[in-house]
Design a protein around this motif. Structure first.
Motif, PDB file in Angstrom:
ATOM      1  N   PHE A 276      41.484  -5.236  -4.281  1.00 11.37           N
ATOM      2  CA  PHE A 276      41.924  -4.154  -3.403  1.00 11.37           C
ATOM      3  C   PHE A 276      40.932  -2.998  -3.340  1.00 11.37           C
ATOM      4  CE2 PHE A 276      46.740  -5.259  -3.837  1.00 11.37           C
ATOM      5  CZ  PHE A 276      46.522  -6.392  -3.076  1.00 11.37           C
ATOM      6  N   THR A 277      39.990  -2.944  -4.284  1.00 10.09           N
ATOM      7  CA  THR A 277      38.999  -1.877  -4.181  1.00 10.09           C
ATOM      8  C   THR A 277      38.124  -2.071  -2.947  1.00 10.09           C
ATOM      9  OG1 THR A 277      37.396  -3.049  -5.579  1.00 10.09           O
ATOM     10  CG2 THR A 277      38.948  -1.580  -6.681  1.00 10.09           C
ATOM     11  N   ASN A 278      37.966  -3.323  -2.487  1.00 13.14           N
ATOM     12  CA  ASN A 278      37.202  -3.558  -1.259  1.00 13.14           C
ATOM     13  C   ASN A 278      37.914  -2.949  -0.059  1.00 13.14           C
ATOM     14  OD1 ASN A 278      34.984  -5.081  -2.303  1.00 13.14           O
ATOM     15  ND2 ASN A 278      36.355  -6.813  -2.568  1.00 13.14           N
ATOM     16  N   GLU A 279      39.234  -3.109   0.007  1.00 13.28           N
ATOM     17  CA  GLU A 279      39.986  -2.490   1.101  1.00 13.28           C
ATOM     18  C   GLU A 279      39.872  -0.972   1.039  1.00 13.28           C
ATOM     19  OE1 GLU A 279      44.540  -2.154   2.898  1.00 13.28           O
ATOM     20  OE2 GLU A 279      44.031  -3.779   1.515  1.00 13.28           O
ATOM     21  N   GLY A 280      39.913  -0.428  -0.171  1.00 15.39           N
ATOM     22  CA  GLY A 280      39.771   1.020  -0.307  1.00 15.39           C
ATOM     23  C   GLY A 280      38.428   1.510   0.202  1.00 15.39           C
ATOM     24  N   ARG A 281      37.372   0.784  -0.136  1.00 18.72           N
ATOM     25  CA  ARG A 281      36.044   1.171   0.350  1.00 18.72           C
ATOM     26  C   ARG A 281      35.941   1.017   1.866  1.00 18.72           C
ATOM     27  NH1 ARG A 281      34.461  -0.981  -4.744  1.00 18.72           N
ATOM     28  NH2 ARG A 281      34.297  -3.091  -3.892  1.00 18.72           N
ATOM     29  N   ASN A 282      36.573  -0.025   2.405  1.00 17.92           N
ATOM     30  CA  ASN A 282      36.596  -0.173   3.865  1.00 17.92           C
ATOM     31  C   ASN A 282      37.244   1.039   4.523  1.00 17.92           C
ATOM     32  OD1 ASN A 282      35.414  -2.710   3.740  1.00 17.92           O
ATOM     33  ND2 ASN A 282      37.356  -3.807   3.817  1.00 17.92           N
ATOM     34  N   ALA A 283      38.340   1.503   3.939  1.00 18.42           N
ATOM     35  CA  ALA A 283      39.023   2.682   4.492  1.00 18.42           C
ATOM     36  C   ALA A 283      38.103   3.899   4.450  1.00 18.42           C
ATOM     37  CB  ALA A 283      40.314   2.946   3.721  1.00 18.42           C
ATOM     38  N   ASP A 284      37.420   4.089   3.336  1.00 16.75           N
ATOM     39  CA  ASP A 284      36.517   5.243   3.220  1.00 16.75           C
ATOM     40  C   ASP A 284      35.401   5.174   4.256  1.00 16.75           C
ATOM     41  OD1 ASP A 284      38.018   6.222   1.142  1.00 16.75           O
ATOM     42  OD2 ASP A 284      36.642   5.571  -0.444  1.00 16.75           O
TER      43      ASP A 284
ATOM     44  N   ALA B 106      34.724  10.484  11.403  1.00 15.66           N
ATOM     45  CA  ALA B 106      34.918  11.844  10.886  1.00 15.66           C
ATOM     46  C   ALA B 106      34.961  12.884  11.992  1.00 15.66           C
ATOM     47  CB  ALA B 106      33.803  12.174   9.887  1.00 15.66           C
ATOM     48  N   ARG B 107      34.268  12.622  13.101  1.00 12.94           N
ATOM     49  CA  ARG B 107      34.232  13.586  14.205  1.00 12.94           C
ATOM     50  C   ARG B 107      35.185  13.223  15.334  1.00 12.94           C
ATOM     51  NH1 ARG B 107      27.629  14.557  14.769  1.00 12.94           N
ATOM     52  NH2 ARG B 107      27.284  15.219  12.593  1.00 12.94           N
ATOM     53  N   GLU B 108      36.065  12.259  15.099  1.00 14.01           N
ATOM     54  CA  GLU B 108      37.020  11.831  16.118  1.00 14.01           C
ATOM     55  C   GLU B 108      38.438  12.150  15.644  1.00 14.01           C
ATOM     56  OE1 GLU B 108      38.839  11.401  18.727  1.00 14.01           O
ATOM     57  OE2 GLU B 108      37.241  10.157  19.587  1.00 14.01           O
ATOM     58  N   PRO B 109      39.021  13.276  16.097  1.00 15.32           N
ATOM     59  CA  PRO B 109      40.341  13.691  15.597  1.00 15.32           C
ATOM     60  C   PRO B 109      41.476  12.762  16.020  1.00 15.32           C
ATOM     61  CG  PRO B 109      39.626  15.112  17.409  1.00 15.32           C
ATOM     62  CD  PRO B 109      38.456  14.243  17.068  1.00 15.32           C
ATOM     63  N   ARG B 110      41.221  11.880  16.986  1.00 20.14           N
ATOM     64  CA  ARG B 110      42.290  10.976  17.434  1.00 20.14           C
ATOM     65  C   ARG B 110      42.474   9.777  16.496  1.00 20.14           C
ATOM     66  NH1 ARG B 110      40.572   9.272  23.298  1.00 20.14           N
ATOM     67  NH2 ARG B 110      38.598   9.012  22.132  1.00 20.14           N
ATOM     68  N   VAL B 111      41.569   9.609  15.529  1.00 22.91           N
ATOM     69  CA  VAL B 111      41.634   8.456  14.622  1.00 22.91           C
ATOM     70  C   VAL B 111      42.031   8.929  13.227  1.00 22.91           C
ATOM     71  CG1 VAL B 111      40.368   6.533  13.623  1.00 22.91           C
ATOM     72  CG2 VAL B 111      39.870   7.273  15.967  1.00 22.91           C
ATOM     73  N   VAL B 112      43.028   8.262  12.657  1.00 18.62           N
ATOM     74  CA  VAL B 112      43.502   8.594  11.310  1.00 18.62           C
ATOM     75  C   VAL B 112      43.353   7.363  10.425  1.00 18.62           C
ATOM     76  CG1 VAL B 112      45.472   9.308   9.915  1.00 18.62           C
ATOM     77  CG2 VAL B 112      45.121  10.307  12.196  1.00 18.62           C
ATOM     78  N   VAL B 113      42.702   7.520   9.298  1.00 18.89           N
ATOM     79  CA  VAL B 113      42.597   6.457   8.294  1.00 18.89           C
ATOM     80  C   VAL B 113      43.182   7.011   6.999  1.00 18.89           C
ATOM     81  CG1 VAL B 113      41.049   4.951   6.996  1.00 18.89           C
ATOM     82  CG2 VAL B 113      40.521   5.530   9.378  1.00 18.89           C
ATOM     83  N   PRO B 114      44.166   6.329   6.422  1.00 18.24           N
ATOM     84  CA  PRO B 114      44.814   6.888   5.229  1.00 18.24           C
ATOM     85  C   PRO B 114      43.837   7.123   4.084  1.00 18.24           C
ATOM     86  CG  PRO B 114      45.438   4.590   5.568  1.00 18.24           C
ATOM     87  CD  PRO B 114      44.727   5.018   6.796  1.00 18.24           C
ATOM     88  N   THR B 115      44.024   8.241   3.396  1.00 17.86           N
ATOM     89  CA  THR B 115      43.201   8.581   2.237  1.00 17.86           C
ATOM     90  C   THR B 115      43.552   7.676   1.059  1.00 17.86           C
ATOM     91  OG1 THR B 115      43.005  10.886   2.929  1.00 17.86           O
ATOM     92  CG2 THR B 115      42.637  10.411   0.595  1.00 17.86           C
ATOM     93  N   ILE B 116      42.535   7.173   0.374  1.00 14.28           N
ATOM     94  CA  ILE B 116      42.734   6.339  -0.814  1.00 14.28           C
ATOM     95  C   ILE B 116      42.718   7.241  -2.048  1.00 14.28           C
ATOM     96  CG2 ILE B 116      41.873   4.396  -2.150  1.00 14.28           C
ATOM     97  CD1 ILE B 116      42.792   3.698   0.700  1.00 14.28           C
TER      98      ILE B 116
ATOM     99  N   VAL C 123      46.554   2.682  -3.942  1.00 18.49           N
ATOM    100  CA  VAL C 123      47.442   3.806  -3.632  1.00 18.49           C
ATOM    101  C   VAL C 123      46.802   4.613  -2.508  1.00 18.49           C
ATOM    102  CG1 VAL C 123      48.613   5.852  -4.525  1.00 18.49           C
ATOM    103  CG2 VAL C 123      48.285   3.847  -6.007  1.00 18.49           C
ATOM    104  N   MET C 124      47.541   4.784  -1.431  1.00 17.04           N
ATOM    105  CA  MET C 124      47.006   5.480  -0.260  1.00 17.04           C
ATOM    106  C   MET C 124      48.090   6.338   0.368  1.00 17.04           C
ATOM    107  SD  MET C 124      46.904   2.185   2.286  1.00 17.04           S
ATOM    108  CE  MET C 124      47.034   0.988   0.950  1.00 17.04           C
ATOM    109  N   ASP C 125      47.681   7.262   1.226  1.00 14.84           N
ATOM    110  CA  ASP C 125      48.639   8.123   1.921  1.00 14.84           C
ATOM    111  C   ASP C 125      49.633   7.301   2.725  1.00 14.84           C
ATOM    112  OD1 ASP C 125      47.484  10.368   0.925  1.00 14.84           O
ATOM    113  OD2 ASP C 125      46.542  11.022   2.790  1.00 14.84           O
TER     114      ASP C 125
END
Length: 501
Positions: free
Chosen positions: A201-209, A216-226, A237-239
């Motif tokens: 699951f650490t790979n999925e976490g890194r993918n999210a990051d 980062a400059r697109e406010p319309r996109v949300v990726v949950p914080t790990i 564990v994520m938002d």
């Protein structure tokens, strides 16, 4: 029967389970092709056809087989429509486990009970799938989170299944020329790599990051914080994100969300991922997307991420431009670059391009319809696509279907025009050219150090072969080379100045 496939002793029990399950669902013909000689039965007496029985057997066998079926569902260039339609129904749902069955693993990952690690922990699962189960919780600062918990004991079973699939692929390739042509063994190797990555699951976490950084400059996109201080290989564990899946326009409107704005946002996101960032969500179905107030989209379940090389991005752009401009020659060349088979005559690619342009050229870019037409033609012409394109096409078809479902007249043409401006902006940015200039400067510096040696070596080579080249000609060539180096260094200076300005 089991001895027909060479497997380690540790996998023989699992092989027996696979054979029993396949036989139970009437897949005797498939087992026979592997030399397993199952008990014969009359297929007409079974309640479902072969594609449906195969899909049901894969679901019964678990996540590796479900994942294999989902990959095959993208291979419209290999399988006929009835198989694709059936395999697209594969799902990885699984019975929910009582939390006490997960407690030991969770406590080992956290170093303490979840009841003390979190301000609140819900023992009742929020969702369950074949690999993981999800629970809600709250951090001590009040942040709402979800825990993605890997099912205990799942890894050894999946590793055994991957070893068995490797053996099956070897048997099939040894006895079937078509399997060798389509790369059955390579498909299994890629499946093994992807599944083993998803199990950590650490790979999925890194993918999210990474995706969060990409947007980062697109406010319309949300990726949950790990939350890495609570996460590990078996626990992520994520938002927690509360939103509306993009399944129904009316439900979105009731939530105060504009379906047309969501469709435009989704199209911009997928084009940015594939044509600019080179990193995309591999499975963007409605269950992995949430629509939020402000017409934003959250990206979830990021275990499967695809990558698009710079060359592929250029080819995808060429493909879309060829369709829009009815350019058969460009489309044929792009298709040739996408083929993994080298023995296809150029006129066959031209025939494929002509047929596609006749149906889709010059109009709106309706990607799902175009790709739906491509795959049957590829099967007819026995053209096999490069594997990395299949995940990309699957993702594009999936998101096209999602966005068309909430906006009936949706097509990618408007989004492509918007993306063109962003592509130009990125390509001309001082940051991009600064990086290239630095790399070029290092290469020229190395070349400068080597230049005297290269000149001496070249001169000796010419003399040894008694080449009819005058000293003046050599000197002229050196002057030309020096001029190119000077021009390149001037370009570097300009690029660095732009970056520092």
């Amino acid at each position: 029967m089991i001895g027909a496939i060479r497997v380690a002793a540790r996998d023989r029990a699992r092989l027996a389970e696979v054979i029993a399950t396949a036989s139970r669902f009437g897949l005797d013909v498939l087992l026979a092709r592997l030399g397993l000689d199952p008990a014969r039965r009359d297929p007409d007496a079974l309640p479902f056809d072969l594609p449906a029985r195969t899909r049901r057997a894969m679901e019964a066998l678990g996540p590796v087989w479900v994942k294999l079926g989902q990959i095959l569902a993208t291979r419209s260039d290999l399988l006929p429509p009835e198989w694709i339609a059936e395999l697209e129904h594969l799902h990885s749902a699984a019975p929910r486990l009582h939390f006490e069955q997960l407690r030991e693993q969770v406590e080992a990952a956290l170093g303490e009970p979840p009841e003390t690690a979190f301000a609140r922990f819900d023992a009742e699962p929020l969702a369950a799938a074949s690999i993981a189960q999800v629970h809600r919780a709250a951090l001590t600062d009040g942040t709402e989170v979800v825990l993605k918990i890997r099912r205990p004991g799942i890894r050894p079973i999946m590793e055994a299944d991957l070893r068995l699939l490797t053996q099956f692929a070897a048997v099939v390739e040894a006895t079937n020329a078509e399997a060798r042509r389509y790369g059955a063994a390579r498909m299994v190797r890629e499946l093994s790599r992807d599944i083993l990555e998803e199990l950590d699951f650490t790979n999925e976490g890194r993918n999210a990051d990474r995706l969060r950084e990409d947007f980062a400059r697109e406010p319309r996109v949300v990726v949950p914080t790990i939350h890495w201080d609570h996460s590990s290989e078996t626990l992520l564990v994520m938002d927690y994100i509360d939103g509306v899946p993009p399944r129904n326009a009316a439900i979105l409107e009731q939530a105060g969300i504009d379906p047309a704005a969501i469709a435009a946002c989704g199209a911009d996101i997928v084009l940015d991922m594939t044509l600019i960032n080179g990193r995309f969500h591999g499975d963007p179905h409605p269950g992995n997307l949430l629509c939020l107030p402000g017409n934003r989209i959250a990206l979830l379940d990021l275990g499967l991420i695809g990558h698009v090389s710079p060359r592929r991005r250029e080819e995808v752009i060429a493909f879309t431009q060829a369709i829009i401009n009815s350019d058969s020659a460009l489309l044929a060349e792009t298709m040739r670059q996408w083929s993994q088979t080298d023995d296809i005559a150029p006129d066959r690619f031209a025939a494929v391009a002509d047929r596609l342009i006749a149906r889709h050229g010059g109009g709106s870019l309706r990607l799902a319809a175009i790709l739906a037409d491509i795959f049957p033609i590829l099967r007819e012409e026995r053209i096999v696509l490069q594997p990395d394109l299949l995940l990309l096409f699957k993702a594009l078809i999936t998101i096209d279907g999602v966005l068309s479902g909430i906006q009936l007249d949706f097509n990618l043409s408007d989004a492509l025009r918007r993306a063109a401006a962003r592509i130009v902006e990125v390509r001309l940015s001082p940051e991009r050219w600064g990086k290239r200039a630095a790399a070029l400067a290092l290469e020229l510096d190395r070349l400068g150090d080597d230049l005297p040696r290269l000149i001496r070596a070249t001169t000796r080579k010419l003399e040894s072969e008694q080449a009819m080249v005058s000293t003046a000609g050599i000197e002229a060539a050196i002057r030309i080379g020096a001029g190119w180096i000077a021009a390149a260094l001037s370009g570097i200076a300009i690029a660095v100045a732009m970056r520092l300005a």
